[in-house]
Design a protein around this motif. Sequence first.
Motif, PDB file in Angstrom:
ATOM      1  N   ILE A  16      48.190  32.309  42.344  1.00 57.11           N
ATOM      2  CA  ILE A  16      47.558  33.476  42.959  1.00 57.11           C
ATOM      3  C   ILE A  16      47.497  33.137  44.446  1.00 57.11           C
ATOM      4  O   ILE A  16      46.686  32.312  44.865  1.00 57.11           O
ATOM      5  N   ASP A  94      40.852  36.374  39.179  1.00 57.25           N
ATOM      6  CA  ASP A  94      40.941  37.545  40.047  1.00 57.25           C
ATOM      7  C   ASP A  94      40.288  38.750  39.367  1.00 57.25           C
ATOM      8  O   ASP A  94      40.750  39.203  38.320  1.00 57.25           O
ATOM      9  N   ARG A  96      39.705  41.654  41.155  1.00 59.87           N
ATOM     10  CA  ARG A  96      39.982  42.764  42.078  1.00 59.87           C
ATOM     11  C   ARG A  96      40.957  43.734  41.408  1.00 59.87           C
ATOM     12  O   ARG A  96      42.120  43.413  41.214  1.00 59.87           O
ATOM     13  N   LYS A  97      40.486  44.938  41.085  1.00 57.41           N
ATOM     14  CA  LYS A  97      41.294  45.907  40.345  1.00 57.41           C
ATOM     15  C   LYS A  97      42.612  46.263  41.027  1.00 57.41           C
ATOM     16  O   LYS A  97      43.596  46.527  40.352  1.00 57.41           O
ATOM     17  N   ASP A  98      42.632  46.293  42.345  1.00 58.49           N
ATOM     18  CA  ASP A  98      43.838  46.721  43.065  1.00 58.49           C
ATOM     19  C   ASP A  98      44.801  45.563  43.357  1.00 58.49           C
ATOM     20  O   ASP A  98      45.790  45.729  44.062  1.00 58.49           O
ATOM     21  N   SER A  99      44.546  44.403  42.798  1.00 58.56           N
ATOM     22  CA  SER A  99      45.365  43.224  43.055  1.00 58.56           C
ATOM     23  C   SER A  99      46.510  43.116  42.049  1.00 58.56           C
ATOM     24  O   SER A  99      46.350  43.460  40.871  1.00 58.56           O
ATOM     25  N   SER A 100      47.656  42.607  42.512  1.00 59.11           N
ATOM     26  CA  SER A 100      48.790  42.393  41.602  1.00 59.11           C
ATOM     27  C   SER A 100      48.515  41.249  40.617  1.00 59.11           C
ATOM     28  O   SER A 100      49.232  41.104  39.623  1.00 59.11           O
ATOM     29  N   THR A 101      47.468  40.428  40.888  1.00 60.98           N
ATOM     30  CA  THR A 101      47.125  39.323  39.986  1.00 60.98           C
ATOM     31  C   THR A 101      45.794  39.581  39.263  1.00 60.98           C
ATOM     32  O   THR A 101      45.162  38.643  38.773  1.00 60.98           O
ATOM     33  N   PHE A 102      45.392  40.855  39.182  1.00 53.58           N
ATOM     34  CA  PHE A 102      44.150  41.246  38.508  1.00 53.58           C
ATOM     35  C   PHE A 102      44.121  40.685  37.093  1.00 53.58           C
ATOM     36  O   PHE A 102      45.067  40.837  36.316  1.00 53.58           O
ATOM     37  N   GLU A 104      44.249  37.565  36.227  1.00 51.18           N
ATOM     38  CA  GLU A 104      44.889  36.254  36.106  1.00 51.18           C
ATOM     39  C   GLU A 104      43.952  35.164  36.622  1.00 51.18           C
ATOM     40  O   GLU A 104      43.028  35.434  37.380  1.00 51.18           O
TER      41      GLU A 104
END
Length: 190
Positions: A16, A94, A96-102, A104
């Motif tokens: 991440i 992670d 954070r809903k808007d994260s690509s690694t949500f 993980e």
Amino acid sequence: MTADSNLKLQATPTAIPEVLILESKVFGDNRGWFTESFNANDFAKATGLNVQFVQDNHSFSRQWTLRGMHYQLKHTQGKLVRVTSGAVFDVAVDVRKDSSTFGEWVGVELSADNHKQMWVPPGFAHGFLVLSETAEFLYKTTDYYDPTSEACLSWCDPTVKIDWPIPLGKQALLNAKDAAGLAWDVAPKF
């Protein structure tokens, strides 16, 4: 972030990328060793981050103690974590809903011997498992502790699937708050 070998501090992204492993130069001889564990200028150069730490925390724990997975919904905290005695398996998840690694997670062993530190940005649940007989864990935070906005994700949530290195026949030692951590589906997110 930089890989400049002249810097006193090296930052390496994890799986991440926002979670960083930091390694400072250690100078040793037959008397022992010396390292600069924190320098604001070096931290900014190595990470590209301009953060201000406002609180230091220090804990002592016995083997198989698991503390986590904590985060604050308001007054979110970035954490620079390290171990000064013993060893831990340190984890960031992670949320954070808007994260690509949500959803993980990443984990790394931090110890007094390897001198590694981990930067856990705001928006991550954080926790650790003590691997050694005892461990002292220190961390700097970018905001003050606020118990009214604290959340706790279950350390053993089957959706997140953190692979804690707990040997067969051993159990994590938890306090009541951590034992009652929320399942991923109901835990609040950013």
